[in-house]
Design an enzyme around this catalytic site. Structure first.
Site, PDB file in Angstrom:
ATOM      1  CE1 TYR A 147      -3.176  -6.589   7.856  1.00  0.00           C
ATOM      2  CE2 TYR A 147      -3.187  -6.009   5.529  1.00  0.00           C
ATOM      3  CZ  TYR A 147      -2.501  -6.390   6.657  1.00  0.00           C
ATOM      4  OH  TYR A 147      -1.142  -6.569   6.602  1.00  0.00           O
ATOM      5  CE  LYS A 151      -1.298  -3.775   9.449  1.00  0.00           C
ATOM      6  NZ  LYS A 151      -0.422  -3.734  10.636  1.00  0.00           N
TER       7      LYS A 151
END
Length: 239
Positions: A147, A151
């Site tokens: 994650y 991002k």
């Protein structure tokens, strides 16, 4: 006589929790809305359904071709990429590569395709919004490696898109929202003990994106806009 629409927007991830809220918000303000997702959003004016989920280039070709056919020569006022998801896992996790692959598919694939679509279908002076995360601005993300990496890649993409020579139409504003936690039904289901007063409402995000799409209080190109909520009040902090 039919009422003229106020603007045209493409919502990438328009069937997700945030995406569906965004679609409804723009529709309620008389905008023409196209949703791009794995499933149709019945409230949208047009739907592009993604069936190619395993190969990035195939997904680009499918989505790009369908959108070109649907829009013809029409241009969009805004492209909003609110697709994404969350998965955990540190370096020792058996699911590290699997979850990282999923995070890149959900966040990076969608963001890059949205940027390419913007180069072709966005009006001059339009808005391209991508979705980053505050966690990836605050340093490492040891418990959610995939994650955090995905991002961070979105943040890097935004910075490049805001620079001269990016390939976007003149005076385009490319930026990212960087929330902490969004107040979605799924998040409430899986984090029942959390402090919901620190979660950002989907209605707040929808109104924010609507204002920016309309040219109201739009941040500078390249802005990574952190959405920080405390005591149910959300403020914007530019990273």
């Amino acid at each position: 006589m039919a009422t003229a629409t106020s603007g045209k927007v493409l919502v990438y991830g328009g069937k997700g929790a945030l995406g569906a809220t965004v679609v409804n918000y723009f529709k309620s303000h008389n905008w023409w809305v196209m949703s791009v997702d794995l499933f149709p959003n019945e409230d949208a004016n047009a739907n592009i359904i993604i069936t190619k989920t395993d190969v990035w280039t195939e997904q680009e070709t499918e989505v790009g071709g369908k959108i070109e056919e649907a829009l013809k020569e029409e241009k969009l006022d805004a492209i909003l990429c609110v697709a994404g998801g969350w998965a955990g896992g540190n370096a020792a996790s058996k699911a590290l590569v699997k979850n990282s692959d999923l995070m890149f598919k959900q966040s990076v694939w969608s963001s890059v395709i949205a940027a390419n679509l913007a180069s072709k279908h966005l009006k001059e002076g339009g808005l391209l919004q991508l979705t980053g995360a505050k966690a990836s601005l605050d340093g490492g993300t040891p418990g959610m490696m995939g994650y955090g990496m995905a991002k961070a890649a979105v943040h890097q993409l935004v910075k490049g898109l805001a620079m001269e020579g990016s390939g976007l139409p003149a005076n385009t504003t490319a930026l990212a929202i960087c929330p902490v936690t969004l107040d979605t039904p799924n998040n409430r289901k899986f984090m029942k003990e959390a402090d919901f007063s620190t979660w950002t409402s989907m209605e707040y995000v929808s109104e924010l994106l609507f204002n920016w799409s309309s040219g109201v209080s739009r941040p500078q190109p390249g802005a990574l806009v952190q959405l920080v909520t405390k005591d149910n009040h959300t403020s914007q902090e530019i990273a």
